[in-house]
Scaffold this active site. Structure first.
Site, PDB file in Angstrom:
ATOM      1  N   ARG A  72     -87.164 -30.674-130.194  1.00 16.48           N
ATOM      2  CA  ARG A  72     -88.121 -29.758-130.822  1.00 16.48           C
ATOM      3  C   ARG A  72     -88.082 -29.876-132.330  1.00 16.48           C
ATOM      4  NH1 ARG A  72     -90.632 -25.480-127.390  1.00 16.48           N
ATOM      5  NH2 ARG A  72     -89.978 -26.055-125.303  1.00 16.48           N
ATOM      6  N   SER A  82     -93.836 -22.841-120.309  1.00 13.49           N
ATOM      7  CA  SER A  82     -93.176 -23.657-121.324  1.00 13.49           C
ATOM      8  C   SER A  82     -93.519 -25.135-121.141  1.00 13.49           C
ATOM      9  CB  SER A  82     -91.665 -23.460-121.229  1.00 13.49           C
ATOM     10  OG  SER A  82     -91.354 -22.092-121.385  1.00 13.49           O
ATOM     11  N   TYR A 132     -78.989 -23.064-128.369  1.00 12.07           N
ATOM     12  CA  TYR A 132     -80.358 -23.543-128.153  1.00 12.07           C
ATOM     13  C   TYR A 132     -81.402 -22.458-128.445  1.00 12.07           C
ATOM     14  CZ  TYR A 132     -84.754 -24.751-126.155  1.00 12.07           C
ATOM     15  OH  TYR A 132     -86.096 -24.954-126.024  1.00 12.07           O
ATOM     16  N   HIS A 146     -96.575 -14.489-123.416  1.00  9.16           N
ATOM     17  CA  HIS A 146     -96.229 -15.875-123.754  1.00  9.16           C
ATOM     18  C   HIS A 146     -97.526 -16.630-124.022  1.00  9.16           C
ATOM     19  CE1 HIS A 146     -93.853 -19.746-122.418  1.00  9.16           C
ATOM     20  NE2 HIS A 146     -93.841 -19.595-123.723  1.00  9.16           N
ATOM     21  N   ARG A 157     -83.431 -23.685-122.386  1.00  6.22           N
ATOM     22  CA  ARG A 157     -83.093 -22.342-121.931  1.00  6.22           C
ATOM     23  C   ARG A 157     -82.368 -22.424-120.588  1.00  6.22           C
ATOM     24  NH1 ARG A 157     -86.979 -20.207-120.203  1.00  6.22           N
ATOM     25  NH2 ARG A 157     -88.609 -21.693-120.730  1.00  6.22           N
ATOM     26  N   ASP A 178     -97.124 -19.409-129.462  1.00  2.00           N
ATOM     27  CA  ASP A 178     -96.174 -19.165-128.370  1.00  2.00           C
ATOM     28  C   ASP A 178     -96.153 -17.717-127.889  1.00  2.00           C
ATOM     29  OD1 ASP A 178     -94.143 -20.491-126.700  1.00  2.00           O
ATOM     30  OD2 ASP A 178     -92.690 -19.203-127.703  1.00  2.00           O
ATOM     31  N   CYS A 228     -96.335 -26.634-121.425  1.00  2.00           N
ATOM     32  CA  CYS A 228     -97.585 -26.874-120.692  1.00  2.00           C
ATOM     33  C   CYS A 228     -98.816 -26.838-121.598  1.00  2.00           C
ATOM     34  CB  CYS A 228     -97.729 -25.882-119.548  1.00  2.00           C
ATOM     35  SG  CYS A 228     -96.542 -26.191-118.229  1.00  2.00           S
ATOM     36  N   LYS A 284     -87.755 -15.381-127.490  1.00  2.00           N
ATOM     37  CA  LYS A 284     -88.005 -14.956-126.119  1.00  2.00           C
ATOM     38  C   LYS A 284     -87.276 -13.649-125.807  1.00  2.00           C
ATOM     39  CE  LYS A 284     -90.898 -18.145-125.593  1.00  2.00           C
ATOM     40  NZ  LYS A 284     -90.700 -19.502-125.335  1.00  2.00           N
TER      41      LYS A 284
HETATM   42  P1  GTP Z   1     -93.385 -24.278-125.218  1.00  2.00           P
HETATM   43  O1  GTP Z   1     -93.137 -24.424-126.686  1.00  2.00           O
HETATM   44  O2  GTP Z   1     -92.250 -24.773-124.384  1.00  2.00           O
HETATM   45  O3  GTP Z   1     -93.771 -22.893-124.830  1.00  2.00           O
HETATM   46  O4  GTP Z   1     -94.554 -25.308-124.838  1.00  2.00           O
HETATM   47  P2  GTP Z   1     -96.149 -25.354-125.060  1.00  2.00           P
HETATM   48  O5  GTP Z   1     -96.831 -24.619-123.966  1.00  2.00           O
HETATM   49  O6  GTP Z   1     -96.473 -24.961-126.445  1.00  2.00           O
HETATM   50  O7  GTP Z   1     -96.466 -26.892-124.817  1.00  2.00           O
HETATM   51  P3  GTP Z   1     -96.905 -28.056-125.843  1.00  2.00           P
HETATM   52  O8  GTP Z   1     -98.257 -27.817-126.427  1.00  2.00           O
HETATM   53  O9  GTP Z   1     -95.797 -28.280-126.793  1.00  2.00           O
HETATM   54  O10 GTP Z   1     -97.027 -29.305-124.859  1.00  2.00           O
HETATM   55  C1  GTP Z   1     -95.975 -29.711-124.029  1.00  2.00           C
HETATM   56  C2  GTP Z   1     -96.207 -31.103-123.519  1.00  2.00           C
HETATM   57  O11 GTP Z   1     -97.455 -31.159-122.828  1.00  2.00           O
HETATM   58  C3  GTP Z   1     -96.261 -32.149-124.633  1.00  2.00           C
HETATM   59  O12 GTP Z   1     -95.529 -33.270-124.237  1.00  2.00           O
HETATM   60  C4  GTP Z   1     -97.725 -32.449-124.758  1.00  2.00           C
HETATM   61  O13 GTP Z   1     -97.951 -33.750-125.206  1.00  2.00           O
HETATM   62  C5  GTP Z   1     -98.259 -32.199-123.350  1.00  2.00           C
HETATM   63  N1  GTP Z   1     -99.674 -31.737-123.394  1.00  2.00           N
HETATM   64  C6  GTP Z   1    -100.177 -30.742-124.158  1.00  2.00           C
HETATM   65  N2  GTP Z   1    -101.525 -30.632-124.009  1.00  2.00           N
HETATM   66  C7  GTP Z   1    -101.880 -31.565-123.107  1.00  2.00           C
HETATM   67  C8  GTP Z   1    -103.139 -31.961-122.515  1.00  2.00           C
HETATM   68  O14 GTP Z   1    -104.216 -31.407-122.808  1.00  2.00           O
HETATM   69  N3  GTP Z   1    -103.092 -32.969-121.604  1.00  2.00           N
HETATM   70  C9  GTP Z   1    -101.918 -33.589-121.268  1.00  2.00           C
HETATM   71  N4  GTP Z   1    -101.967 -34.566-120.376  1.00  2.00           N
HETATM   72  N5  GTP Z   1    -100.726 -33.270-121.816  1.00  2.00           N
HETATM   73  C10 GTP Z   1    -100.701 -32.270-122.714  1.00  2.00           C
HETATM   74  C1  SPV Z   2     -90.230 -22.156-124.278  1.00  2.00           C
HETATM   75  O1  SPV Z   2     -89.314 -22.646-123.602  1.00  2.00           O
HETATM   76  O2  SPV Z   2     -91.201 -21.564-123.771  1.00  2.00           O
HETATM   77  C2  SPV Z   2     -90.219 -22.295-125.752  1.00  2.00           C
HETATM   78  C3  SPV Z   2     -88.995 -22.746-126.388  1.00  2.00           C
HETATM   79  O3  SPV Z   2     -91.175 -21.954-126.404  1.00  2.00           O
HETATM   80  S1  SPV Z   2     -87.807 -21.492-126.386  1.00  2.00           S
HETATM   81  O4  SPV Z   2     -87.798 -20.848-127.686  1.00  2.00           O
HETATM   82  O5  SPV Z   2     -86.527 -22.116-126.113  1.00  2.00           O
HETATM   83  O6  SPV Z   2     -88.107 -20.502-125.388  1.00  2.00           O
HETATM   84 MN    MN Z   3     -92.749 -21.006-125.126  1.00  3.20          MN
END
Ligand code: GTP
Ligand code: SPV
Ligand code: MN
Length: 608
Positions: free
Chosen positions: A369, A249, A198, A227, A70, A276, A251, A207
Site C-alpha cells: 500500500r 476491500s 498493519y 465503507h 487485516r 474508503d 474491490c 477501520k
Molecule cells: P481497499 O483500500 O482495500 O478498501 O480497496 P479499494 O476498494 O479501494 O480497491 P482499489 O480501488 O484499491 O482496487 C483494488 C484492486 O482492484 C486493484 O488491484 C485495482 O487495480 C483493481 N481494480 C480497481 N478497479 C477495477 C476495475 O474497474 N476493473 C478491474 N478489472 N480491476 C479493478
Molecule cells: C481495507 O482493507 O479495506 C483497507 C485497508 O482499506 S485497511 O486500512 O487495512 O483496512
Molecule cells: Mn477499505
C-alpha cells in the site's frame, strides 16, 4: 504542549502506568515535528528514505512478513451481550477482554516512546466530526496517522474540556500473530490493539474508529458510518452529482473515487471527496449528506499505474509512505502493474530479498500500500472540508463476482436497495489474511467493519430510508465478470465512466432502463458502449439475467439470513420472496423502455 483537558491527561497517565514507556511525546501535527518523526523512523530502521528526486520526502516501510493485512480472526467487538455484537463479529465480554489485554500491555513500552496522537475525524466545525486519540509506540503508525487524519492542535481545539473522545491504545508488541488482538469497546469508545503494525489493525482512526465504533455511534445517534468512497461527477453544464459507493476491500473504491473519464467524456469532471470511508446523515432538507472523516489515502499499490489511475500516480508523487512494495537499486519503488524493465538486476522484493521474476513470486506484496495526503490528489475537491458534507444522489454497492451478477442494476426502491446491499457476495482479496478468491457474504462491504449486530444494522439502514424525503437511488455494480478464459469482460477503470454516466442520467430522469426481476438494467441505447472492444457475446454476458441461477442464489440467501434469527428485519425476507416471485413469473414482457436488442440479450429472463 499545555494539556488542559483533564480527561485526556488522566487517561494518558493511566495507560502510561500500564505500558511504562521511557518517554511520552505529545504530537501537535506541525511540519517540523513530522520531519523529526520521519528521521526517527529512519534511525530505528522502520523507514527507508527513497530517491529524493523521484520520490521527494517519501519512504519505504517493510512490515513483518506475518503482518501484511487485516487479521479478522483476531478482531473482537466487546459489547456487554454477545447478541449485540451479532454473528458477524468475534465477541469477548469486556471484562474478559481487558483481563486478557492488560497483562499483554503491561510494561510493553519499556525502552520505547509512547506517542500521543490527537486527531479529528471529519471537517473542523462540522457536526459530523469526532475527536480521537491514539497512544502508540510505533513511529510508523504516528507518521501514517499524520497523513490519514487531521492531526494535532485541531483536535484539542474541537475537544475543549469535553471528556468525549475515542481512546485508542496501540502497541506493536512483539508482532506475535498468536497474541494479536484488536478489541473494540463501544461502551467505553475505546480500542486496544496489540501485536500488529498493519494499517487496518494499527491505524486506529481508520477501520476501528471510523467504521466499527462509528457505526455503533451512528446507530445510537441516527447516522451511518460506511465503507464507501465519495465522488462528484460534474457534467459539461457544470452540475455535480455526488455518488457514494461501498465495495469490499481491494474491490475498486479508490480507483472509482478518482476515475479519469475516458476520451469522449473529457467534458465531465470527477471530484474526489474520499476513497474508503463515508459518514452519512439525513440533512434538514431530507436529503442524505456525506463527509469523508479521513485526510489521506491508504491505497492498494499493485495495479496502480498511469493507465488505470493517473490521478493516484500524481497523488503519490511526493510525501508518501510505501509499505511492502519492491525497491529498485536507484531507491525508487516498483509493484506489479507498473512497466517491468528488461533489466531487473538489483530489485529487492517486499521483504528486502533479491527478486527473481522467474521464481514466480511477486515483487510487491499483493496488499502492499501507499499512504498519501488527500489534498495531493489533482482532483480532490475543497468540498472535502465542507462542514455540511455533500448531498448524495446515488449509492453503489459493488462486489467482485466473476459470474452471475450484471455490470449494473438499479434497485426499485430504497428497501430493495438495502436488500441488494445486504445480500452482497464478493470474492475475498489480499486485504485480509486468509484465502483469496473465496465467495463470501459481505453485506454493504461492512462484514469486517460493522461494530454491532448486522440485523440491527439492516434495520438502521431501513430506518434512515424512512427519514429521507428524497432518498438516493441505489445500484449494484460488478466490474469483475470474466469470460471462459478468466479474462475480465468489462474494461473497467476509466471506462466505468460509462456506467457512472448512466447512473447520473437516471438520477436526472433522462436515461432509459429495462425492468427485470433483479431491478432496472440499462437499455443498450442508454448505456454508451460505442468504441469499446466488446463482443455481442460479452455484452450479453454482462447483462444476462439467468433465471435458474438467480433463483438458486436467492434461495441460498436464507442460510445467511437465518443466522440473525428473529432480529432480522422482515422487510429483507419480503424482498427475498418478492425476488423469487419475480423470477418465477411466466415470461411476461414487463419491460419498460427496453430496447429490442436488450430483449434478445436477456433471453434467460424473457424466456426462450
Ligand atoms: P481497499 O483500500 O482495500 O478498501 O480497496 P479499494 O476498494 O479501494 O480497491 P482499489 O480501488 O484499491 O482496487 C483494488 C484492486 O482492484 C486493484 O488491484 C485495482 O487495480 C483493481 N481494480 C480497481 N478497479 C477495477 C476495475 O474497474 N476493473 C478491474 N478489472 N480491476 C479493478
Ligand atoms: C481495507 O482493507 O479495506 C483497507 C485497508 O482499506 S485497511 O486500512 O487495512 O483496512
Ligand atoms: Mn477499505
Amino acid at each position: 504542549m499545555d494539556i488542559t483537558n483533564t480527561a485526556v491527561r488522566s487517561w494518558v497517565e493511566e495507560i502510561a502506568r500500564l505500558t511504562k514507556p521511557d518517554r511520552i511525546v505529545w504530537l501537535n501535527g506541525s511540519d517540523e515535528e513530522y520531519a523529526g518523526l520521519l528521521a526517527e523512523g529512519v534511525r530505528i530502521g522502520q523507514l527507508i528514505p527513497l530517491n529524493p528526486d523521484q520520490h521527494p520526502n517519501s519512504y519505504l516501510h517493510r512490515s513483518h512478513p506475518q503482518d501484511v493485512a487485516r487479521t479478522e480472526q483476531c478482531t473482537y467487538v466487546c459489547t456487554m451481550s454477545q447478541d449485540d455484537a451479532g454473528p458477524n463479529n468475534n465477541w469477548m465480554a469486556p471484562d474478559e477482554a481487558y483481563a486478557t489485554l492488560r497483562p499483554l500491555f503491561n510494561g510493553i513500552m519499556r525502552g520505547r516512546t509512547m506517542y500521543v496522537v490527537p486527531y479529528l475525524l471529519g471537517p473542523a466545525g462540522s457536526s459530523f466530526s469526532v475527536v480521537g486519540f491514539e497512544l502508540t509506540d510505533s513511529v510508523y503508525v504516528a507518521v501514517n496517522m499524520r497523513i490519514m487524519t487531521r492531526m494535532g492542535a485541531i483536535a484539542f481545539e474541537r475537544l475543549g474540556d469535553s471528556p468525549r473522545f475515542v481512546k485508542g491504545v496501540h502497541s506493536y508488541g512483539a508482532l506475535d500473530p498468536q497474541q494479536r488482538y484488536i478489541c473494540h469497546f463501544p461502551q467505553d469508545l475505546a480500542v486496544w490493539s496489540i501485536n500488529s503494525g498493519y494499517g487496518g489493525n494499527a491505524l486506529l482512526s481508520k477501520k476501528c474508529f471510523a467504521l466499527r465504533l462509528a457505526s455503533w455511534l451512528g446507530k445510537r445517534e441516527g447516522w451511518l458510518a460506511e465503507h464507501m468512497f465519495i465522488t462528484g461527477v460534474e457534467d459539461p453544464q457544470g452540475r455535480t452529482t455526488y455518488i457514494a459507493g461501498a465495495f469490499p476491500s481491494a474491490c475498486g473504491k479508490t480507483n472509482l473515487a478518482m476515475l479519469k473519464p475516458a476520451g469522449q467524456y473529457s467534458g465531465y469532471k470527477i471530484w474526489c471527496v474520499g476513497d474508503d470511508i463515508a459518514w452519512l446523515r439525513v440533512g434538514a432538507d431530507g436529503g442524505l449528506y456525506a463527509t469523508n472523516p479521513e485526510a489521506g489515502f491508504f491505497g492498494v499499490a499493485p495495479g496502480t499505474n498511469m493507465k488505470t489511475n493517473p490521478n493516484m500516480m500524481a497523488t503519490i508523487a511526493k510525501n508518501t509512505i510505501f509499505t511492502n512494495v519492491a525497491l529498485r537499486p536507484d531507491q525508487t519503488v516498483w509493484w506489479e502493474g507498473l512497466d517491468l524493465p528488461a533489466n531487473v538486476d538489483g530489485f529487492l522484493d517486499w521483504q528486502g530479498n533479491p527478486w527473481d521474476p522467474a521464481s514466480g513470486h511477486k515483487a510487491a506484496h499483493p496488499n502492499s500500500r501507499f499512504t498519501a495526503p488527500l489534498t495531493q490528489c489533482p482532483i480532490y475537491t475543497p468540498k472535502w472540508n465542507d462542514p455540511e458534507g455533500v448531498p448524495i444522489s446515488a449509492i453503489l454497492f459493488g462486489a467482485r463476482r466473476s459470474t452471475l451478477v450484471p455490470l449494473v442494476c438499479e434497485a426499485f426502491t430504497w428497501q430493495h436497495g438495502v436488500y441488494l446491499g445486504a445480500t452482497l457476495n464478493s470474492e475475498t482479496t489480499a486485504a485480509a489474511a486468509g484465502a483469496t478468491g473465496v465467495v463470501r457474504r459481505d453485506p454493504m462491504a461492512m462484514l469486517p467493519f460493522c461494530g454491532y449486530n448486522m440485523a440491527d444494522y439492516f434495520g438502521h439502514w431501513l430506518n434512515v430510508g424512512t427519514r429521507l424525503t428524497h432518498p438516493p437511488k441505489i445500484y449494484r455494480v460488478n466490474w469483475f465478470r470474466v469470460d471462459g478464459q478468466g479474462q475480465f469482460l468489462w474494461p473497467g477503470f476509466g471506462e466505468n465512466m460509462r456506467v457512472l454516466k448512466w447512473i447520473v442520467d437516471r438520477c436526472d430522469g433522462t436515461a432509459d432502463a429495462a425492468e427485470t426481476p433483479l431491478g432496472y438494467l440499462p437499455t443498450l441505447e442508454a448505456l454508451d458502449t460505442a468504441g469499446l472492444d466488446l463482443s455481442t457475446e460479452a455484452l450479453q454476458t454482462l447483462f444476462d439475467v439467468d433465471r435458474d441461477k438467480w433463483l438458486d442464489a436467492a434461495r441460498r440467501q436464507t442460510d445467511f439470513f437465518s443466522k440473525f434469527g428473529d432480529r432480522l428485519p422482515r422487510t429483507l425476507l419480503d424482498e427475498q420472496q418478492a425476488l423469487i416471485n419475480r423470477l418465477k413469473e411466466e415470461r411476461r414482457p414487463r419491460w419498460k423502455g427496453a430496447g429490442p436488442r436488450l430483449l434478445r440479450m436477456n433471453a434467460g429472463w424473457s424466456g426462450s
